[in-house]
Scaffold this motif. Sequence first.
Motif, PDB file in Angstrom:
ATOM      1  N   MET A   1       0.833  -1.187   0.000  1.00  0.00           N
ATOM      2  CA  MET A   1       0.000   0.000   0.000  1.00  0.00           C
ATOM      3  C   MET A   1       0.879   1.252   0.000  1.00  0.00           C
ATOM      4  O   MET A   1       0.596   2.183  -0.742  1.00  0.00           O
ATOM      5  CB  MET A   1      -0.928  -0.038   1.211  1.00  0.00           C
ATOM      6  N   LEU A   2       1.892   1.293   0.855  1.00  0.00           N
ATOM      7  CA  LEU A   2       2.734   2.487   0.928  1.00  0.00           C
ATOM      8  C   LEU A   2       3.449   2.753  -0.387  1.00  0.00           C
ATOM      9  O   LEU A   2       3.568   3.906  -0.808  1.00  0.00           O
ATOM     10  CB  LEU A   2       3.737   2.364   2.066  1.00  0.00           C
ATOM     11  N   ALA A   3       3.898   1.688  -1.061  1.00  0.00           N
ATOM     12  CA  ALA A   3       4.559   1.875  -2.351  1.00  0.00           C
ATOM     13  C   ALA A   3       3.587   2.467  -3.366  1.00  0.00           C
ATOM     14  O   ALA A   3       3.961   3.333  -4.169  1.00  0.00           O
ATOM     15  CB  ALA A   3       5.132   0.556  -2.849  1.00  0.00           C
ATOM     16  N   ALA A   4       2.329   2.022  -3.334  1.00  0.00           N
ATOM     17  CA  ALA A   4       1.311   2.567  -4.245  1.00  0.00           C
ATOM     18  C   ALA A   4       1.092   4.051  -3.965  1.00  0.00           C
ATOM     19  O   ALA A   4       0.941   4.852  -4.894  1.00  0.00           O
ATOM     20  CB  ALA A   4       0.000   1.797  -4.105  1.00  0.00           C
ATOM     21  N   VAL A   5       1.085   4.430  -2.692  1.00  0.00           N
ATOM     22  CA  VAL A   5       0.920   5.832  -2.322  1.00  0.00           C
ATOM     23  C   VAL A   5       2.100   6.654  -2.830  1.00  0.00           C
ATOM     24  O   VAL A   5       1.913   7.724  -3.417  1.00  0.00           O
ATOM     25  CB  VAL A   5       0.735   5.998  -0.798  1.00  0.00           C
ATOM     26  N   TRP A   6       3.304   6.155  -2.628  1.00  0.00           N
ATOM     27  CA  TRP A   6       4.486   6.893  -3.099  1.00  0.00           C
ATOM     28  C   TRP A   6       4.468   7.063  -4.613  1.00  0.00           C
ATOM     29  O   TRP A   6       4.768   8.141  -5.124  1.00  0.00           O
ATOM     30  CB  TRP A   6       5.768   6.192  -2.665  1.00  0.00           C
ATOM     31  N   ARG A   7       4.087   5.997  -5.342  1.00  0.00           N
ATOM     32  CA  ARG A   7       4.005   6.103  -6.803  1.00  0.00           C
ATOM     33  C   ARG A   7       2.943   7.124  -7.203  1.00  0.00           C
ATOM     34  O   ARG A   7       3.153   7.907  -8.124  1.00  0.00           O
ATOM     35  CB  ARG A   7       3.705   4.736  -7.429  1.00  0.00           C
ATOM     36  N   ALA A   8       1.813   7.123  -6.514  1.00  0.00           N
ATOM     37  CA  ALA A   8       0.741   8.071  -6.819  1.00  0.00           C
ATOM     38  C   ALA A   8       1.168   9.505  -6.521  1.00  0.00           C
ATOM     39  O   ALA A   8       0.817  10.424  -7.259  1.00  0.00           O
ATOM     40  CB  ALA A   8      -0.527   7.710  -6.047  1.00  0.00           C
ATOM     41  N   GLU A   9       1.914   9.695  -5.446  1.00  0.00           N
ATOM     42  CA  GLU A   9       2.433  11.033  -5.138  1.00  0.00           C
ATOM     43  C   GLU A   9       3.399  11.484  -6.224  1.00  0.00           C
ATOM     44  O   GLU A   9       3.307  12.623  -6.717  1.00  0.00           O
ATOM     45  CB  GLU A   9       3.138  11.022  -3.781  1.00  0.00           C
ATOM     46  N   ASP A  10       4.300  10.586  -6.610  1.00  0.00           N
ATOM     47  CA  ASP A  10       5.280  10.935  -7.640  1.00  0.00           C
ATOM     48  C   ASP A  10       4.614  11.224  -8.982  1.00  0.00           C
ATOM     49  O   ASP A  10       5.092  12.051  -9.751  1.00  0.00           O
ATOM     50  CB  ASP A  10       6.307   9.809  -7.802  1.00  0.00           C
ATOM     51  N   ALA A  11       3.492  10.537  -9.271  1.00  0.00           N
ATOM     52  CA  ALA A  11       2.772  10.735 -10.533  1.00  0.00           C
ATOM     53  C   ALA A  11       1.819  11.927 -10.479  1.00  0.00           C
ATOM     54  O   ALA A  11       1.210  12.279 -11.483  1.00  0.00           O
ATOM     55  CB  ALA A  11       1.992   9.469 -10.884  1.00  0.00           C
ATOM     56  N   GLY A  12       1.660  12.536  -9.305  1.00  0.00           N
ATOM     57  CA  GLY A  12       0.773  13.685  -9.171  1.00  0.00           C
ATOM     58  C   GLY A  12      -0.680  13.327  -8.908  1.00  0.00           C
ATOM     59  O   GLY A  12      -1.534  14.219  -8.911  1.00  0.00           O
ATOM     60  N   LEU A  13      -0.992  12.039  -8.678  1.00  0.00           N
ATOM     61  CA  LEU A  13      -2.367  11.653  -8.345  1.00  0.00           C
ATOM     62  C   LEU A  13      -2.746  12.074  -6.934  1.00  0.00           C
ATOM     63  O   LEU A  13      -3.901  12.355  -6.647  1.00  0.00           O
ATOM     64  CB  LEU A  13      -2.559  10.137  -8.461  1.00  0.00           C
ATOM     65  N   LEU A  14      -1.780  12.061  -6.035  1.00  0.00           N
ATOM     66  CA  LEU A  14      -1.967  12.482  -4.641  1.00  0.00           C
ATOM     67  C   LEU A  14      -1.020  13.634  -4.355  1.00  0.00           C
ATOM     68  O   LEU A  14       0.026  13.766  -4.999  1.00  0.00           O
ATOM     69  CB  LEU A  14      -1.660  11.332  -3.675  1.00  0.00           C
ATOM     70  N   MET A  15      -1.375  14.427  -3.361  1.00  0.00           N
ATOM     71  CA  MET A  15      -0.503  15.523  -2.941  1.00  0.00           C
ATOM     72  C   MET A  15       0.835  14.948  -2.483  1.00  0.00           C
ATOM     73  O   MET A  15       0.884  13.827  -1.978  1.00  0.00           O
ATOM     74  CB  MET A  15      -1.143  16.310  -1.796  1.00  0.00           C
ATOM     75  N   PRO A  16       1.905  15.723  -2.632  1.00  0.00           N
ATOM     76  CA  PRO A  16       3.223  15.239  -2.196  1.00  0.00           C
ATOM     77  C   PRO A  16       3.229  14.857  -0.720  1.00  0.00           C
ATOM     78  O   PRO A  16       2.372  15.285   0.052  1.00  0.00           O
ATOM     79  CB  PRO A  16       4.133  16.443  -2.438  1.00  0.00           C
ATOM     80  N   ARG A  17       4.218  14.056  -0.349  1.00  0.00           N
ATOM     81  CA  ARG A  17       4.352  13.594   1.037  1.00  0.00           C
ATOM     82  C   ARG A  17       4.360  14.767   2.006  1.00  0.00           C
ATOM     83  O   ARG A  17       4.941  15.799   1.749  1.00  0.00           O
ATOM     84  CB  ARG A  17       5.663  12.824   1.207  1.00  0.00           C
ATOM     85  N   TRP A  18       3.681  14.526   3.132  1.00  0.00           N
ATOM     86  CA  TRP A  18       3.684  15.524   4.206  1.00  0.00           C
ATOM     87  C   TRP A  18       4.999  15.443   4.935  1.00  0.00           C
ATOM     88  O   TRP A  18       5.582  14.384   5.076  1.00  0.00           O
ATOM     89  CB  TRP A  18       2.600  15.218   5.216  1.00  0.00           C
ATOM     90  N   ASP A  19       5.417  16.572   5.453  1.00  0.00           N
ATOM     91  CA  ASP A  19       6.550  16.478   6.365  1.00  0.00           C
ATOM     92  C   ASP A  19       6.022  15.949   7.691  1.00  0.00           C
ATOM     93  O   ASP A  19       4.823  15.953   7.949  1.00  0.00           O
ATOM     94  CB  ASP A  19       7.270  17.823   6.516  1.00  0.00           C
ATOM     95  N   SER A  20       6.898  15.467   8.539  1.00  0.00           N
ATOM     96  CA  SER A  20       6.466  14.788   9.767  1.00  0.00           C
ATOM     97  C   SER A  20       5.647  15.691  10.682  1.00  0.00           C
ATOM     98  O   SER A  20       4.796  15.219  11.416  1.00  0.00           O
ATOM     99  CB  SER A  20       7.667  14.225  10.516  1.00  0.00           C
ATOM    100  N   ILE A  91     -12.223  -2.767   3.336  1.00  0.00           N
ATOM    101  CA  ILE A  91     -11.559  -1.813   2.456  1.00  0.00           C
ATOM    102  C   ILE A  91     -10.233  -1.446   3.112  1.00  0.00           C
ATOM    103  O   ILE A  91     -10.200  -1.020   4.264  1.00  0.00           O
ATOM    104  CB  ILE A  91     -12.411  -0.541   2.256  1.00  0.00           C
ATOM    105  N   VAL A  92      -9.146  -1.612   2.362  1.00  0.00           N
ATOM    106  CA  VAL A  92      -7.806  -1.277   2.853  1.00  0.00           C
ATOM    107  C   VAL A  92      -7.317  -0.078   2.056  1.00  0.00           C
ATOM    108  O   VAL A  92      -7.325  -0.095   0.818  1.00  0.00           O
ATOM    109  CB  VAL A  92      -6.824  -2.461   2.684  1.00  0.00           C
ATOM    110  N   THR A  93      -6.900   0.956   2.773  1.00  0.00           N
ATOM    111  CA  THR A  93      -6.429   2.167   2.102  1.00  0.00           C
ATOM    112  C   THR A  93      -5.603   2.993   3.075  1.00  0.00           C
ATOM    113  O   THR A  93      -5.209   2.520   4.133  1.00  0.00           O
ATOM    114  CB  THR A  93      -7.615   2.965   1.518  1.00  0.00           C
ATOM    115  N   GLU A  94      -5.348   4.239   2.721  1.00  0.00           N
ATOM    116  CA  GLU A  94      -4.602   5.165   3.571  1.00  0.00           C
ATOM    117  C   GLU A  94      -5.412   6.449   3.743  1.00  0.00           C
ATOM    118  O   GLU A  94      -6.218   6.796   2.876  1.00  0.00           O
ATOM    119  CB  GLU A  94      -3.240   5.471   2.935  1.00  0.00           C
TER     120      GLU A  94
END
Length: 146
Positions: A1-20, A91-94
């Motif tokens: 799941m986390l890898a899918a999120v990172w790929r989506a962020e890199d592709a612009g589907l999701l907002m970039p990673r939040w800082d901590s 349902i599994v998601t983030e």
Amino acid sequence: MLAAVWRAEDAGLLMPRWDSANGSGPLAFYRAASAVKKLGANLADSLPAETGLAMSVVLIPQVMWTRFEVGREGLSVQSHSEGPGDGDLVIVTEEKVVRDLVYRKLDAGTAEKTGLLRFYGDPEGIANVREALAKTSGATLALPGR
């Protein structure tokens, strides 16, 4: 799941990673619980009460479970449940994906196709939820069963 999120962020589907500082803290649990409740409410509005559907959403990586039951009286929500009930659709998601679905920044078909949203359970229940998500997320078609 986390890898899918990172790929989506890199592709612009999701907002970039939040800082901590933005992604954690004392309000993080409440923010996540609120987003999942809104998703459940949106789904309940699009699911006929006759389905009697029970579903559980788990947010990764927190492993935070929320359980929903759709019935004649409306939607019953159990936040931070121990896990899914017997026979629940899962349902599994983030959290980030849930927020983008709720605010129509991401459609459910794309979320599922890219691995950001995964379903487990009864095929008929999954089809009902896909259809409801398509209505609530602005997608024109739900994905076919896998």
